[in-house]
Design a protein around this motif. Structure first.
Motif, PDB file in Angstrom:
ATOM      1  N   LEU A 236      15.608  -2.694  -3.270  1.00 19.48           N
ATOM      2  CA  LEU A 236      14.269  -3.285  -3.266  1.00 19.48           C
ATOM      3  C   LEU A 236      13.572  -3.083  -1.927  1.00 19.48           C
ATOM      4  CD1 LEU A 236      15.080  -6.567  -5.227  1.00 19.48           C
ATOM      5  CD2 LEU A 236      13.752  -4.611  -6.052  1.00 19.48           C
ATOM      6  N   THR A 237      14.339  -3.120  -0.826  1.00 22.79           N
ATOM      7  CA  THR A 237      13.761  -2.871   0.503  1.00 22.79           C
ATOM      8  C   THR A 237      13.197  -1.457   0.597  1.00 22.79           C
ATOM      9  OG1 THR A 237      15.257  -4.449   1.574  1.00 22.79           O
ATOM     10  CG2 THR A 237      14.256  -2.758   2.981  1.00 22.79           C
ATOM     11  N   LEU A 238      13.963  -0.477   0.088  1.00 23.27           N
ATOM     12  CA  LEU A 238      13.504   0.912   0.148  1.00 23.27           C
ATOM     13  C   LEU A 238      12.306   1.142  -0.779  1.00 23.27           C
ATOM     14  CD1 LEU A 238      16.926   2.786   0.292  1.00 23.27           C
ATOM     15  CD2 LEU A 238      15.209   2.660   2.106  1.00 23.27           C
ATOM     16  N   ILE A 239      12.292   0.503  -1.932  1.00 20.14           N
ATOM     17  CA  ILE A 239      11.112   0.612  -2.811  1.00 20.14           C
ATOM     18  C   ILE A 239       9.879   0.119  -2.079  1.00 20.14           C
ATOM     19  CG2 ILE A 239      10.004  -0.314  -4.886  1.00 20.14           C
ATOM     20  CD1 ILE A 239      12.773  -0.390  -6.197  1.00 20.14           C
ATOM     21  N   ASP A 240      10.002  -1.030  -1.453  1.00 19.87           N
ATOM     22  CA  ASP A 240       8.884  -1.663  -0.740  1.00 19.87           C
ATOM     23  C   ASP A 240       8.472  -0.825   0.476  1.00 19.87           C
ATOM     24  OD1 ASP A 240       7.185  -3.345   0.743  1.00 19.87           O
ATOM     25  OD2 ASP A 240       8.242  -5.144   0.136  1.00 19.87           O
ATOM     26  N   ARG A 241       9.423  -0.491   1.335  1.00 25.72           N
ATOM     27  CA  ARG A 241       9.115   0.178   2.608  1.00 25.72           C
ATOM     28  C   ARG A 241       8.670   1.621   2.429  1.00 25.72           C
ATOM     29  NH1 ARG A 241      14.037   0.985   6.538  1.00 25.72           N
ATOM     30  NH2 ARG A 241      14.134   3.017   5.495  1.00 25.72           N
ATOM     31  N   GLU A 242       9.334   2.360   1.532  1.00 24.03           N
ATOM     32  CA  GLU A 242       9.046   3.784   1.373  1.00 24.03           C
ATOM     33  C   GLU A 242       8.064   4.068   0.251  1.00 24.03           C
ATOM     34  OE1 GLU A 242      10.122   5.724   3.668  1.00 24.03           O
ATOM     35  OE2 GLU A 242      11.465   4.233   4.558  1.00 24.03           O
ATOM     36  N   GLN A 243       7.628   3.018  -0.447  1.00 24.67           N
ATOM     37  CA  GLN A 243       6.700   3.164  -1.576  1.00 24.67           C
ATOM     38  C   GLN A 243       7.248   4.138  -2.619  1.00 24.67           C
ATOM     39  OE1 GLN A 243       3.253   1.393  -1.892  1.00 24.67           O
ATOM     40  NE2 GLN A 243       4.973   0.271  -0.995  1.00 24.67           N
ATOM     41  N   ALA A 244       8.505   3.889  -2.983  1.00 26.88           N
ATOM     42  CA  ALA A 244       9.176   4.727  -3.978  1.00 26.88           C
ATOM     43  C   ALA A 244       8.450   4.639  -5.317  1.00 26.88           C
ATOM     44  CB  ALA A 244      10.632   4.291  -4.135  1.00 26.88           C
ATOM     45  N   THR A 245       8.399   5.762  -6.010  1.00 25.89           N
ATOM     46  CA  THR A 245       7.653   5.812  -7.270  1.00 25.89           C
ATOM     47  C   THR A 245       8.520   6.065  -8.492  1.00 25.89           C
ATOM     48  OG1 THR A 245       7.255   8.204  -7.073  1.00 25.89           O
ATOM     49  CG2 THR A 245       5.632   6.729  -6.056  1.00 25.89           C
ATOM     50  N   ILE A 246       9.702   6.641  -8.307  1.00 29.48           N
ATOM     51  CA  ILE A 246      10.489   7.057  -9.458  1.00 29.48           C
ATOM     52  C   ILE A 246      11.971   6.913  -9.154  1.00 29.48           C
ATOM     53  CG2 ILE A 246      10.457   9.487  -8.739  1.00 29.48           C
ATOM     54  CD1 ILE A 246      10.215  10.242 -11.717  1.00 29.48           C
ATOM     55  N   CYS A 247      12.743   6.484 -10.150  1.00 31.51           N
ATOM     56  CA  CYS A 247      14.158   6.209  -9.928  1.00 31.51           C
ATOM     57  C   CYS A 247      14.895   6.308 -11.256  1.00 31.51           C
ATOM     58  CB  CYS A 247      14.334   4.803  -9.344  1.00 31.51           C
ATOM     59  SG  CYS A 247      16.045   4.345  -8.990  1.00 31.51           S
ATOM     60  N   LYS A 265      10.225 -10.943  -4.740  1.00 33.66           N
ATOM     61  CA  LYS A 265      10.147 -11.115  -3.286  1.00 33.66           C
ATOM     62  C   LYS A 265       9.819  -9.816  -2.560  1.00 33.66           C
ATOM     63  CE  LYS A 265      13.350 -15.009  -3.379  1.00 33.66           C
ATOM     64  NZ  LYS A 265      14.633 -15.588  -2.870  1.00 33.66           N
ATOM     65  N   PHE A 266       9.741  -8.718  -3.300  1.00 34.38           N
ATOM     66  CA  PHE A 266       9.423  -7.420  -2.723  1.00 34.38           C
ATOM     67  C   PHE A 266       8.230  -6.816  -3.461  1.00 34.38           C
ATOM     68  CE2 PHE A 266      13.808  -8.188  -1.704  1.00 34.38           C
ATOM     69  CZ  PHE A 266      13.992  -7.620  -0.438  1.00 34.38           C
ATOM     70  N   ASN A 267       7.534  -5.923  -2.781  1.00 35.83           N
ATOM     71  CA  ASN A 267       6.414  -5.222  -3.403  1.00 35.83           C
ATOM     72  C   ASN A 267       6.956  -3.996  -4.129  1.00 35.83           C
ATOM     73  OD1 ASN A 267       4.100  -3.938  -4.184  1.00 35.83           O
ATOM     74  ND2 ASN A 267       3.276  -3.637  -2.131  1.00 35.83           N
ATOM     75  N   CYS A 268       7.047  -4.093  -5.426  1.00 36.34           N
ATOM     76  CA  CYS A 268       7.567  -2.995  -6.246  1.00 36.34           C
ATOM     77  C   CYS A 268       6.453  -2.293  -7.017  1.00 36.34           C
ATOM     78  CB  CYS A 268       8.613  -3.524  -7.218  1.00 36.34           C
ATOM     79  SG  CYS A 268      10.071  -4.248  -6.428  1.00 36.34           S
ATOM     80  N   SER A 269       5.215  -2.517  -6.615  1.00 37.44           N
ATOM     81  CA  SER A 269       4.080  -1.987  -7.376  1.00 37.44           C
ATOM     82  C   SER A 269       3.999  -0.461  -7.327  1.00 37.44           C
ATOM     83  CB  SER A 269       2.774  -2.589  -6.871  1.00 37.44           C
ATOM     84  OG  SER A 269       2.561  -2.261  -5.504  1.00 37.44           O
ATOM     85  N   SER A 270       4.663   0.163  -6.345  1.00 38.77           N
ATOM     86  CA  SER A 270       4.606   1.629  -6.251  1.00 38.77           C
ATOM     87  C   SER A 270       5.411   2.307  -7.354  1.00 38.77           C
ATOM     88  CB  SER A 270       5.128   2.092  -4.885  1.00 38.77           C
ATOM     89  OG  SER A 270       6.484   1.704  -4.710  1.00 38.77           O
TER      90      SER A 270
END
Length: 515
Positions: A236-247, A265-270
């Motif tokens: 979740l930290t990497l999704i938030d920090r790196e603005q990950a789009t696909i997994c 608790k994390f920004n997962c909107s990316s």
């Protein structure tokens, strides 16, 4: 099709200082990746690694996984992924089978490698990453060669040996040709719609076929964030920090995310697309995930022998299932554009839609063989068709419904029962976190349907209550005779629930009780 090494070099030229791979505390640019794979290729040459020689890696997911396969691709060596979660004896057997001359290991895996070599007839050189007391140090080898410039690539046919998980027997070394692997990765990227603006989040263990996910960003020169050892908060930290789009995730990882209570608790909107695969997943879990992330979902079906994916359940399919109640969520999707499928009976005769039989797959990306196992290969791939060992039904719309591995089909009281049907029913219960259904020997029924489940945090339910929950949802003869509540379910190196082990544990408990 460019080779793996050529793509790395082109990205180094075109995207230079842009991130290629990132971890929680490290980053590597494309320029650095190009230079370091050149240097490591020189170092492998210095260790007498030549075209066709095997280089084993015992690594958890990290940037060095990419560097080692990149260096092997440039030097003409064959990369061999060795899963550190296997027992040392098993790793030793795979070292012997592959004939690895060099092993690249992390400092935390040195003891595993050394113990594995006790069971091996070979004595490959060990190159260690991090803090260690071995003679060959990964960073020192690279540093010594960085000033030599570009490495002249060695053309070669085979890129990788990918060992199966051994879910139906001992692991077999699937041979991955260089060109075939690159073409397959490109075909899958096209099918899933990966683009130049995507940031990959890598979660799957890359010792085997999931390394193809780790390399997907090569085609567009984009960034890939590596989780490493699976951890919900890191993901979740990497999704938030790196603005990950696909997994792409395995079902156990998706369950971990959903049950963590941390998503909000994390920004997962990316995240625009989540893929899942590697093992069957109950439709109830998919619905929960769709609510939690609000993004597109893909289900991917593949096997080690396919060098990639064979079927896909698209985002449109998921939307249709949620809006119209279509049962496609219970399927593995439809064959991709380059794949043909058949369902056959025990005699190899084609079955009509709606009848269950073994799933056969034809694709240009089926592996050309197993390492040292020509007989096993001839039994698995016949007349160009891959015999998957999966029991499946094809419906009128072409969706392929996987019933289970042929080996785990249950014959109870004269009826065929497919565990996945019962598992999907139990998974709908709010208290159930994970579930596995197996058949145990029974003098009366032939096989006795038996279920083991783990419960969601804070949930309380009995096996009897779960049996009653199944009543009216599935046929009475499919309801497990007993449902046990376990703390955890045994899982293999790739996160798959291990039915063999469950059967063994339950059988031993039954014998002890009878005694």
């Amino acid at each position: 099709m460019p080779t793996l090494g050529q793509l790395i070099d082109r990205n180094a030229d075109r995207f230079g200082d842009l991130d290629a791979y990132v971890e929680l505390e490290r980053r590597r640019s494309w320029r650095e990746l190009g230079a370091r794979t050149d240097a490591l290729a020189y170092a492998l040459r210095g260790l007498n690694i030549r075209k066709g020689d095997r280089v084993g890696v015992i690594l958890s997911d990290c940037i060095e996984v990419v560097e080692t396969i990149g260096a092997c691709a440039k030097a003409g060596a064959i990369r061999v992924g060795l899963n550190y979660r296997l027992a040392p004896r098993e790793i030793g057997e795979l070292i012997d089978d592959s004939g690895a001359d060099v092993l690249v290991v992390q400092d935390s895996k040195v003891a595993i490698a050394q113990e594995a070599l006790i069971f091996s007839k070979r004595q490959p050189k060990l190159i260690a990453i991090g803090t260690h007391e071995l003679e060959l140090d990964y960073e020192s080898l690279i540093s010594a060669e960085l000033d030599r410039g570009a490495f002249a690539h060695t053309p070669h046919e085979q890129l990788m040996i990918c060992y199966t998980t051994g879910s139906t027997g001992l692991p077999k070394g699937a041979i991955y040709p260089h060109e075939l692997m690159m073409e397959s990765m490109a075909a899958v990227a096209l099918a899933e719609g990966a683009g130049p603006d995507d940031v990959w989040l890598h979660a799957m263990p890359a010792s085997g076929v999931p390394i193809m996910h780790l390399l997907r960003n090569l085609f567009h020169g984009t960034k890939c964030a590596i989780i490493g050892e699976w951890n919900v908060e890191t993901a979740l930290t990497l999704i938030d920090r790196e603005q990950a789009t696909i997994c792409v995730l395995v079902p156990t990882m998706l369950n971990d995310l959903l049950s963590s209570g941390l998503i909000t608790k994390f920004n997962c909107s990316s995240i625009r697309q989540l893929g899942y695969g590697s093992a069957p997943i109950p439709p109830a879990t998919v619905r929960d995930a769709l609510k939690a992330f609000g993004c597109e979902f893909l289900q991917m079906f593949g096997t080690t022998e396919l060098v990639g994916m064979g079927m896909m359940l698209t985002a449109t399919d998921h939307e249709r299932a949620l809006k119209d109640g279509h049962n496609c969520l219970e399927s593995a999707g439809r064959p991709l554009y380059y794949v043909d499928v058949r369902v056959v009976d025990d005699a190899g005769n084609d079955l009509p839609d709606g009848e269950a039989g073994e799933l056969l797959i034809h694709s240009p990306y089926v592996i050309p063989g197993y390492w040292n196992q020509a007989v096993e290969y001839s039994e698995t791939v016949r007349d160009g068709w891959l015999h998957t060992g999966d029991i499946a039904v094809i419906d009128a719309e072409g969706f392929v419904h996987l019933k289970d591995r042929a080996k785990f089909r249950i014959k109870s009281g004269g009826y065929n029962v497919f565990p996945v049907e019962v598992e999907n029913c139990l998974a709908e219960h709010d208290a159930v976190d994970e579930v596995s259904v197996v058949g145990l020997p029974d003098p009366k029924w032939g096989d006795r349907i038996h279920a083991v489940v783990t419960l969601s945090s804070g949930s309380v339910v009995t096996g009897a209550e779960l049996r009653e929950y199944c009543r009216g949802k599935i046929a009475n003869f499919k309801i497990p005779k007993e449902i046990e509540i376990w703390e955890t379910l045994p899982k293999g190196p790739t996160g798959k629930i291990q039915k063999r082990e469950i059967i063994e544990i339950c059988s031993q408990a039954s014998q002890s009780g009878a005694a």
